[in-house]
Scaffold this active site. Structure first.
Site, PDB file in Angstrom:
ATOM      1  N   GLY A  22       0.585  -1.525   0.113  1.00 23.42           N
ATOM      2  CA  GLY A  22       0.247  -0.186  -0.232  1.00 23.42           C
ATOM      3  C   GLY A  22       0.954   0.837  -0.198  1.00 23.42           C
ATOM      4  N   GLY A  24       0.735   5.575   1.478  1.00 23.71           N
ATOM      5  CA  GLY A  24      -0.420   6.794   1.914  1.00 23.71           C
ATOM      6  C   GLY A  24       0.564   7.964   1.747  1.00 23.71           C
ATOM      7  N   GLY A  25       0.617   8.669   2.784  1.00 22.79           N
ATOM      8  CA  GLY A  25       0.852  10.120   2.757  1.00 22.79           C
ATOM      9  C   GLY A  25       2.257  10.001   3.476  1.00 22.79           C
ATOM     10  N   MET A  26       2.389   9.140   4.411  1.00 27.24           N
ATOM     11  CA  MET A  26       3.870   9.588   4.917  1.00 27.24           C
ATOM     12  C   MET A  26       5.165   8.293   4.386  1.00 27.24           C
ATOM     13  SD  MET A  26       3.393   8.342   9.207  1.00 27.24           S
ATOM     14  CE  MET A  26       5.485   7.485   8.938  1.00 27.24           C
ATOM     15  N   GLY A  27       4.214   7.139   3.410  1.00 22.73           N
ATOM     16  CA  GLY A  27       5.288   6.367   2.196  1.00 22.73           C
ATOM     17  C   GLY A  27       4.924   5.494   2.136  1.00 22.73           C
ATOM     18  N   VAL A  29       4.066   0.982   2.085  1.00 24.08           N
ATOM     19  CA  VAL A  29       4.223  -0.076   2.847  1.00 24.08           C
ATOM     20  C   VAL A  29       5.000  -1.351   1.613  1.00 24.08           C
ATOM     21  CG1 VAL A  29       3.953  -1.824   4.189  1.00 24.08           C
ATOM     22  CG2 VAL A  29       3.025   0.702   4.612  1.00 24.08           C
ATOM     23  N   LYS A  43       7.866  -0.549   6.055  1.00 19.40           N
ATOM     24  CA  LYS A  43       7.532   0.979   5.332  1.00 19.40           C
ATOM     25  C   LYS A  43       8.608   1.579   4.910  1.00 19.40           C
ATOM     26  CE  LYS A  43       4.612   2.919   7.153  1.00 19.40           C
ATOM     27  NZ  LYS A  43       3.254   3.587   8.511  1.00 19.40           N
ATOM     28  N   ASP A 137      -1.913   6.346  16.119  1.00 22.21           N
ATOM     29  CA  ASP A 137      -2.503   6.224  15.380  1.00 22.21           C
ATOM     30  C   ASP A 137      -3.412   4.847  15.363  1.00 22.21           C
ATOM     31  OD1 ASP A 137      -3.757   7.505  12.792  1.00 22.21           O
ATOM     32  OD2 ASP A 137      -1.832   6.551  12.011  1.00 22.21           O
TER      33      ASP A 137
END
Length: 629
Positions: A22, A24-27, A29, A43, A137
């Site tokens: 997947g 996302g905004g952070m990075g 996976v 991650k 989170d």
């Protein structure tokens, strides 16, 4: 999962990348694979978030702290590189769907699933908070479902981003608004109670299908979190007080993880996922295996020296071995060895002992420092009593705790004594007597292989609660039994190797006990037989010698005598309506011996004399099948 793209790394550290789980905004996976075939979730942080040395320092501190989080309900961090151009962190790959996906696909969970979810989340928070971390989170997409319970992922990373100037300058909210605590929404200092609030929102979502603070925009959601009383009327009645307590606006009013665990355990429901969820878990595991299989085969399809058939076959064997590791051989190593860096695409392996293993287990070796070392240092000698063993430990903070392992207790008796605590341990429901007690015992019943009870008792020598120690010790014992069960060394013709039910004679049972004379394996060394008129407990085990002075002084069962049966001397302890026969097969060590023991008693509504004559008939049929002493 999706194939790697042209911009995705082919390798990070010692892991080969296989697929994209997947983004996302952070990075992103990625699914990675170590050289021995084990899978990890990697991650990788986006480059634009890593421009400052401050961020890297925070990321490094949080990664180190996250590596201290262990337990059956979290995904442990196994490797990290904070100095890479794009820092990354590898954790156990959990082959299970996210809670969000399950609820979106199948709808809200029923009460049994909610109980399993609540107890698992509570156990996860106990482990996370033990290290001083606050998750920050917790949300349905960070909760993965496995067959034995939920697993929490991504702990520690949100904290590293909290003070990032680039994020706060753009107005980015750290965390997920619909699952934040009020103090997190207003940027106040956070405590462990913040995670409890998030658990309340997760449970409400799992019970109703939506967050209790949902709104059409982020500002509205944050307003709801801060000021609105959530509507929890859709949460099943037994769970609603738990959810309401977690969602208290005041952090002080929320329960601790231990209190949450106790409240969830008191819910009258069997903790389990619905069938459709278990099927989805199986599909996720199959998908992971397909990626692992494809990677193993691709690695040897066209090796540089493929013209050499011996070399090509050798590489195919290596690929098959790596796949076997992924499919299960490595599972025990990953879960029980305590060695950093091993992860598998499955949840903890079930405890499944073979008959030979179950009958030859050495209980004292389960109390040695290589098993219980994390709990302290032994301060006394091991005290063995057949299938039981005891030892005293002193913990790092000076507490004195005695531990006892019991392996020979019957499954039926264990079920009668203990009730379910609402949590699971290695695929097995955790059983217990007290929630909080100075002397506390916990037990599990094996679900695979030989049916047996494993029980551990913790005894605080001073005031205190022994239950957490009992649970941690039992967890360590189960890990060892799952990986490398310690076995006694006994002669090839030892009675400890025999199946107690198989050695009985069917015709004699029917004659002595009455039809149907139903057999049931009560323990690895015991067989319970129930007839129309009589019942019998039969055991082949190591125990104090029946002719020892200590045993004679301790026993107060009834008239003691000896009787010749089948040419052997049998020790008799007789009550008016009950009889105990003990035959010493061979001395072993000290005052111990291998024995055959019969306890014969009347059915509840058939009180009658003659127990010892019937027990003698059973003993007479067994003696010819015993090894010569």
């Amino acid at each position: 999962m999706k194939p790697l793209g042209p911009q995705d790394p082919g390798r990070l550290g010692r892991y080969r990348m296989l697929a994209v789980i997947g983004r996302g905004g952070m990075g992103q996976v990625l699914l990675g694979q170590a050289g021995d075939g084990r899978l990890v979730a990697v991650k990788q942080i986006h480059a634009h978030l890593t421009g400052s040395s401050e961020f890297r320092d925070r990321f490094r501190r949080e990664a180190i702290a996250s590596q201290q989080v262990t337990g059956a309900y979290t995904a442990g961090v196994v490797d990290v590189d904070t100095d890479a151009e794009n820092p990354w962190l590898a954790s156990e790959y959990i082959a299970g769907p996210a809670l969000q996906e399950v609820v979106d696909s199948f709808g809200p969970l029923h009460l049994s699933g909610l109980k399993l979810l609540a107890t698992g989340l509570a156990m996860a928070l106990i482990e996370i908070h033990r290290t001083g971390l606050v998750h920050r989170d917790l949300k349905p997409s960070n909760v993965l479902l496995t067959n034995e319970g939920p697993r929490v992922i991504d702990f520690g990373i949100a904290r590293a981003l909290e003070d990032d100037v680039q994020l706060t300058a753009t107005g980015t909210v750290v965390g997920s608004p619909a699952y934040m605590s009020p103090e997190q929404a207003e940027c106040s200092p956070l405590s462990a109670a913040s995670d409890i609030f998030s658990v309340g929102t997760i449970l409400a979502m799992a019970a109703t299908g939506a967050s209790p603070f949902q709104g059409v925009s982020t500002p509205q959601i944050l307003y709801n979190v801060l000021y609105r009383t959530p509507d929890t009327s859709g949460v099943p009645g037994p769970l609603r007080p738990v959810v309401d307590a977690c969602l208290a606006k005041d952090p002080v009013a929320r329960p601790t993880p231990e209190q949450l665990l106790e409240a969830a355990g008191a819910i009258a429901a069997e903790p389990m996922w619905p069938v459709r969820v278990r099927r989805r878990i199986a599909e996720t595991q199959d998908e992971a295996i397909r990626w692992a299989t494809g990677a193993a085969v691709a690695a040897v399809e066209d090796p540089p020296d493929s013209r050499n058939p011996l070399r090509r076959n050798h590489l195919r064997v290596i690929a098959a071995m790596a796949l076997a590791t992924v499919l299960g051989v490595g599972a025990a190593l990953a879960w029980g060895s305590g060695v950093t860096g091993h992860a598998v695409p499955m949840s903890e392996p079930a405890l499944a002992l073979t008959p030979d293993e179950a009958r030859l287990l050495d209980p004292c070796r389960l109390l040695e420092p290589d098993v219980l070392g994390e709990l302290g240092t032994p301060t006394a000698e091991l005290v063995e009593n057949g299938n039981s063993c005891d030892i005293a430990y002193t913990t790092a903070d000076g507490k004195k705790v005695s531990f006892g392992v019991r392996l020979g207790i019957s499954v039926r008796e264990t079920r009668e004594i203990f009730s379910m605590t609402g949590t699971a341990l290695g695929w097995m429901p955790l059983l217990g007597d007290d929630t909080e007690a100075r002397i506390c015992e916990r037990a599990v019943l094996t679900q695979n292989g030989v049916s047996m009870a494993v029980r551990v008792q913790a005894h605080m020598t001073a005031a205190g609660n022994g239950c957490p120690f009992a649970e941690r010790a039992l967890s360590a014992v189960v890990r060892r039994l799952s990986v490398n069960p310690p076995l006694r060394e006994v002669p090839d013709d030892s009675v400890l190797r025999l199946d107690p039910c198989a050695i009985l004679d069917r015709k004699t049972e029917l004659d002595a006990l009455g039809d149907p004379a139903k057999r049931e394996q009560s323990s690895p060394h015991g067989c319970q037989v129930t007839g129309r008129d009589w019942g019998m407990d039969f055991a082949l085990k190591e125990a104090p010698r029946p002719d020892s002075a200590a045993r004679a002084a301790k026993s107060g069962l009834g008239v003691k005598s000896t009787r010749e049966i089948g040419g052997r001397t049998v020790f008799v302890e007789e009550l008016p309506y009950r009889c105990y026969l003990t035959l010493m097969v061979r001395p072993t060590r000290g005052d111990k011996a291998e024995i055959v023991h019969i306890d014969l008693f009347p059915a509840p509504d058939k009180i009658q004399p003659g127990a010892c004559d019937r027990a003698a008939r059973v003993m007479s049929s067994v003696i010819p099948k015993l090894p010569k002493s």
